[in-house]
Design an enzyme around this catalytic site. Structure first.
Site: not given
Length: 458
Positions: A220, A348, A377
């Site tokens: 991320s 996502d 995610h």
């Protein structure tokens, strides 16, 4: 957007609201860094020989990139369909939340090293306890970059760590300022734009293990920072390879989606987590003045408010949008000059698929992209260990890493042999003390490649 795209993937905020392949003789030193273009032929041949390798991916996966022909044969499972775990994997929000709350947390004993940065800040490096005694100094090193507010306690970090360690790799978790109980010693956290800390961490780890190849995995926001670093360093990058997972890539697009629909729940949860971190260190910002809006940051109801009050001012941006625009890793792909694997989920909710720089990845001969149809995610609740075990991505990441390490070893063996045959360097001396910088031709070999961990060529 300092934390939006990484924090949610971490269990903590949800549950609580060839750096150098070797050292040759001083007479002949291979060009630094070791560029992937020089290893492509060797890597392709090595991948084709790997058991279970396939030159085609399953239609359920989107697999593109300038390096597909090189990397894809090394992937042992991409010919299989992506099958999300029933019910959990059918909805991106259910999968994201389930992974954050219910994924198992492997037991790992760490040894912490606090690294003082050049600006008097501090980050925490968590090494697996006992590895200094149990692993050769030239074992490949994997640096893990969690998202903001994330660190060594996150489930996805622990699972990746254990998988790499089981293959004989040395692993270290990079806990950024304020994350994973890392100390904050100055009036500055870290952000999507700041590359100073990762540069110092890679340099520090490389100096500590000069005969080992360095690799990195980022998730991320950690992935965004990693890709920006790799792009910034370009041909001078000391890493031998990198993996980006759930990267938001384009922070402007990610910010737009982050404030819509159910994503607002994530936004509020992350803002709360960021505020808690800030309040623990609020005295560092007392009477700081300038454009800082400390009350706004301390009581932010959204990540955007937190970034407006604190982050964008700390790093010299005129506005939040200016900060997001100049901190996006999508612009860095064209400059990547080492092997880079990017894995994204089409659904996502925090790292939108439309923000993926597909065209630049397709044009770059060092990059490959895998997009799964589901995954949420940092979820990827699929594969043999679902629903509570490691994410579907972990075996893919390990296949990629071991492929790179094996290719570098094979290429270096060929190089050393050629130098010896041509009598270019004379004699390359065998050295017994591998922890001491010296003139040698040494090779790191992953445990899955050979039981011999260190070879010296004369």
């Amino acid at each position: 957007m300092v934390g939006a795209y990484a924090s949610f993937g971490c269990a903590t905020p949800l549950s609580t609201s060839l750096r150098h392949l070797s050292h040759l003789s001083s007479t002949v030193t291979p060009s630094k860094p070791h560029h992937f273009s020089a290893l492509r032929a060797t890597a392709t041949i090595a991948a084709a020989k790997m058991p279970g390798s396939s030159s085609k991916s399953h239609p359920s996966l989107e697999v593109i990139g300038g390096a597909v022909n090189t990397f894809l044969p090394a992937m042992k499972t991409l010919h299989l369909p992506y099958v999300p775990y029933p019910f959990i994997g059918w909805n991106c929000h259910v999968e994201t939340i389930f992974a954050a709350f219910f994924r198992s947390l492997p037991d790992v004993r760490f040894r912490r090293e606090c690294l003082r940065t050049r600006d008097d800040g501090a980050v925490a490096l968590d090494w697996v306890s006992g590895d200094d005694r149990n692993l050769p100094s030239n074992s490949p090193v994997l640096i893990l970059l969690p998202g903001l507010t994330g660190g060594s306690e996150d489930t996805y970090v622990r699972h990746m760590l254990l998988r790499a360690r089981s293959k004989g790799w040395r692993v270290v978790v990079f806990n950024s300022r304020g994350c994973g109980n890392s100390p904050v010693t100055t009036a500055q956290f870290y952000s999507a734009s700041f590359l100073g800390d990762i540069s110092e961490v890679v340099e520090h780890v490389g100096n500590r293990y000069p005969s080992a190849n360095l690799y990195a995995v980022g998730w991320s926001l950690g992935a965004n920072i990693l890709v920006r670093y790799v792009g910034q360093e370009s041909f001078s990058c000391p890493l031998a390879g990198a993996i980006s997972l759930c990267n938001p890539f384009n922070l402007i697009i990610a910010d737009e989606d982050f404030r819509k629909g159910f994503n607002i729940v994530y936004d509020k949860a992350l803002a709360n987590a960021l505020c808690k971190i800030f309040r623990r260190h609020a005295l560092l910002f007392e009477d700081i003045g300038g454009e800082f809006n400390i009350p706004l940051a301390a009581n932010a109801k959204s990540v955007r408010e937190f970034d407006d009050g604190l982050t964008r001012v700390s790093f010299g941006f005129k506005s939040v949008d200016d900060y997001y625009s100049n901190s996006s890793s999508s612009d860095s792909i064209k400059n990547v000059s080492i092997p880079l694997l990017c894995i994204q989920a089409e659904n996502d909710p925090i790292a939108p698929s439309r923000g993926i720089p597909r065209e630049d990845i397709q044009k770059n001969p060092n990059c490959m992209l895998i997009v799964t149809p589901k995954g949420g995610h940092l979820g990827w609740v699929a594969g043999g260990e679902a629903p509570l075990g490691a994410p579907w991505t972990d075996p893919i990441v390990m296949d990629f890493l071991e492929h790179l390490e094996q290719a570098r070893v094979s290429s270096f063996v060929t190089t050393c042999t050629s130098l010896e045959d041509a009598n270019v360097t004379g004699t390359l001396h065998q050295v017994e003390d591998y922890s001491r910088p010296s003139s040698r031709c040494s090779i790191s070999v992953p445990s899955s490649v050979s039981k011999v961990r260190h070879l010296s060529l004369f």
